[in-house]
Design a protein around this motif. Structure first.
Motif, short mmCIF file in Angstrom:
data_model
loop_
_atom_site.label_atom_id
_atom_site.label_comp_id
_atom_site.label_asym_id
_atom_site.label_seq_id
_atom_site.Cartn_x
_atom_site.Cartn_y
_atom_site.Cartn_z
N LYS A 10 -1.49 12.86 -5.52
CA LYS A 10 -1.60 12.52 -4.11
C LYS A 10 -2.91 12.92 -3.43
O LYS A 10 -3.05 12.79 -2.23
N ILE A 11 -3.89 13.44 -4.18
CA ILE A 11 -5.16 13.80 -3.55
C ILE A 11 -6.11 12.61 -3.56
O ILE A 11 -6.63 12.20 -2.53
N TYR A 12 -6.34 12.04 -4.75
CA TYR A 12 -7.26 10.91 -4.86
C TYR A 12 -6.54 9.60 -5.15
O TYR A 12 -7.15 8.55 -5.15
N LYS B 78 0.84 -1.20 0.00
CA LYS B 78 0.00 0.00 0.00
C LYS B 78 0.88 1.26 0.00
O LYS B 78 0.67 2.17 -0.80
N ASN B 79 1.86 1.30 0.88
CA ASN B 79 2.75 2.46 0.96
C ASN B 79 3.55 2.64 -0.34
O ASN B 79 3.72 3.76 -0.81
N TYR B 80 4.03 1.54 -0.90
CA TYR B 80 4.77 1.62 -2.16
C TYR B 80 3.87 2.20 -3.26
O TYR B 80 4.29 3.06 -4.03
N ILE B 81 2.65 1.71 -3.34
CA ILE B 81 1.72 2.18 -4.36
C ILE B 81 1.41 3.66 -4.16
O ILE B 81 1.49 4.45 -5.10
N PHE B 82 1.05 4.03 -2.95
CA PHE B 82 0.69 5.43 -2.69
C PHE B 82 1.87 6.36 -2.96
O PHE B 82 1.67 7.48 -3.41
N ASN B 83 3.09 5.91 -2.71
CA ASN B 83 4.26 6.74 -2.99
C ASN B 83 4.57 6.82 -4.48
O ASN B 83 5.14 7.80 -4.94
N LYS C 266 -12.01 -1.65 -8.59
CA LYS C 266 -12.65 -0.98 -9.72
C LYS C 266 -13.81 -0.09 -9.32
O LYS C 266 -14.13 0.87 -10.02
N HIS C 267 -14.46 -0.40 -8.21
CA HIS C 267 -15.71 0.28 -7.88
C HIS C 267 -15.65 1.27 -6.72
O HIS C 267 -16.66 1.91 -6.42
N PHE C 268 -14.51 1.39 -6.08
CA PHE C 268 -14.40 2.32 -4.96
C PHE C 268 -13.21 3.24 -5.16
O PHE C 268 -12.21 2.86 -5.77
N PRO C 269 -13.29 4.46 -4.62
CA PRO C 269 -12.11 5.34 -4.64
C PRO C 269 -10.93 4.63 -3.96
O PRO C 269 -11.12 3.79 -3.08
N THR C 270 -9.75 4.97 -4.36
CA THR C 270 -8.54 4.26 -3.94
C THR C 270 -8.44 4.04 -2.43
O THR C 270 -8.25 2.91 -1.98
N ARG C 271 -8.54 5.09 -1.65
CA ARG C 271 -8.38 4.95 -0.20
C ARG C 271 -9.45 4.05 0.41
O ARG C 271 -9.16 3.24 1.28
N ILE C 272 -10.69 4.17 -0.06
CA ILE C 272 -11.77 3.32 0.44
C ILE C 272 -11.54 1.87 0.02
O ILE C 272 -11.72 0.94 0.81
N ALA C 273 -11.11 1.69 -1.22
CA ALA C 273 -10.84 0.34 -1.71
C ALA C 273 -9.77 -0.35 -0.87
O ALA C 273 -9.93 -1.51 -0.46
N PHE C 274 -8.70 0.36 -0.57
CA PHE C 274 -7.62 -0.24 0.23
C PHE C 274 -8.10 -0.57 1.64
O PHE C 274 -7.71 -1.59 2.20
N SER C 275 -8.96 0.26 2.18
CA SER C 275 -9.53 -0.02 3.50
C SER C 275 -10.36 -1.29 3.47
O SER C 275 -10.29 -2.12 4.37
#
Length: 133
Positions: free
Chosen positions: A51-53, A41-46, A79-88
């Motif tokens: 960095k907003i969505y 997750k951290n690698y992907i987000f970096n 595919k169906h949720f915004p990135t942060r929600i999907a990861f959660s």
């Protein structure tokens, strides 16, 4: 760099076969899904430049090319949720989904990090992991 981080980066740089990388990560005696999930997750987000969505064309391409059935739960969530929600949501899936989650996240990182190496890091970047042997 830990053993798992080295495997992840070698897979991303095509220095280690993707399927072999998944196998090595899953069979590691110190395998810990939560730790591996957080690392990916951290690698992907970096690696995602926006960095907003955390949603770019390349990120969407990576999701659409994950080498798993598109009906698998992790892919449907991605595919169906915004990135942060999907990861959660991915972090809370039952244990029998773990390998699909790790496969999906490793693939996403491989695709977006390849793009980063070909654009942002094209002329050198100072990321020590981009010079793995």
């Amino acid at each position: 760099m830990s053993k798992k981080e080295e495997i992840i980066n070698k897979v991303a740089q095509d220095k280690l076969d993707f399927n072999l990388g998944i196998q090595l990560l899953a069979e590691d005696l110190e395998y810990d899904f939560e730790e591996l999930f957080m690392t990916l997750k951290n690698y992907i987000f970096n690696a995602i430049p926006e960095k907003i969505y955390y949603n770019t064309e390349n990120y969407q391409k990576s999701i659409n090319t994950i080498p798993l059935k598109p009906t698998y739960t992790p892919i449907v969530i991605l595919k169906h949720f915004p990135t942060r929600i999907a990861f959660s949501k991915l972090a809370k899936l039952p244990q029998n989904e773990n390998i699909k989650v790790i496969t999906s996240l490793l693939w996403i990182f491989k695709v977006i990090d390849t793009e980063r190496r070909n654009t942002e890091c094209k002329n050198g970047c100072g990321h020590f992991w981009h010079s793995l042997q």
